[in-house]
Design an enzyme around this catalytic site. Sequence first.
Site, short mmCIF file in Angstrom:
data_model
loop_
_atom_site.label_atom_id
_atom_site.label_comp_id
_atom_site.label_asym_id
_atom_site.label_seq_id
_atom_site.Cartn_x
_atom_site.Cartn_y
_atom_site.Cartn_z
N PRO A 81 0.87 -1.14 -0.06
CA PRO A 81 0.04 0.17 -0.12
C PRO A 81 0.89 1.24 0.12
O PRO A 81 1.36 1.52 0.96
CB PRO A 81 -1.01 -0.12 1.16
N GLU A 82 0.78 1.94 -1.11
CA GLU A 82 1.32 3.35 -1.21
C GLU A 82 0.13 4.15 -1.15
O GLU A 82 -0.77 3.56 -0.98
CB GLU A 82 2.52 3.46 -2.32
N ARG A 111 2.13 -10.00 7.66
CA ARG A 111 3.27 -9.68 8.10
C ARG A 111 3.40 -8.82 9.34
O ARG A 111 4.25 -8.66 10.30
CB ARG A 111 4.28 -9.18 7.03
N HIS A 171 -4.75 -14.67 9.84
CA HIS A 171 -4.21 -13.40 9.81
C HIS A 171 -5.09 -12.12 10.06
O HIS A 171 -4.70 -10.99 9.85
CB HIS A 171 -3.20 -13.23 8.67
#
Length: 270
Positions: free
Chosen positions: A2-3, A110, A91
Amino acid sequence: MPELPEVEVVKRGLSQILEEHPIIDSIEFKRRDLREALPLKKAKLLEGAKVLSVERRAKYLILNTDKARILSHLGMTGTWRVAPRGEEREHDHIYINLQGGVRLAYRDPRRFGYFDIYTIEKHPKLERLGPEPWDEDFTADYLYQLMKTRTSPIKVALMDQAVVVGVGNIYASEALFRSGIRPTRKAATIKRAEAVLLRREILQVLEDAIAAGGSTISDFAQAGGDSGYFQNSFFVYGRAGLMCLKCKQNKIKESRLGGRSTFWCSKCQS
DNA sequence: ACACTAACCTGCAAGC
DNA sequence: TGCTTGCAGGTTAGTG
């Protein structure tokens, strides 16, 4: 993942859902921490709260409610999705249960993401951010003057969120390609005319990516579950060894700058 | 004050 | 087939 464009796309998706279901019933945490501790005790603050608006600042999402604010950063692999109450995936770390039987689920394999609940006006994480790309403060001259003070490669400088927010590893390479500037150039060697071009191309590539629903490399999805498709429009990112799509005469090069993979065409960029 | 690296985590792909 | 290594959209603490 994600930018800025991806976060903007998520923002718009969440905004739509929260307009239909603005009341938070409860917040559930499935574990104690992501990179940092989760605000376990503050979740109660938001029970029954009404979400008034969803904002994006840099790569952060802000949910404003009538009782407190939520700050969310997606890290590398974070996603928010709209799910039925009761649906759980591996997750998933946070559920925001909304009145009306739906929930927002935060999934982040992550766990580089960030999530906080706060009541002050401005969260400390937002303090040291540079201008938004579309701010009137982000002028070519601002960029030019600031770059003159930097000794690092131009690409590393562009990714510094104190210079301009939202540009990450993909869009830094793409914006520099579109500007004809080699990412390895020392920032201080950028000419005024190049700063004009670079500013324009940063805005353009981000706008193009938002219009395409963001870039999906492996994890990214919009709040409604759709993939973005801007990855199909990359000129250089991830194309090492492949022919340059512009000059069609030269293979895309790859190297590491600031510890991050960097892609460029040595014929089109100087 | 700035610049660079390592670390935080899991999953996946490539190489042996 | 299976093990090891390296790399992945970001940020930040620590080091020089």
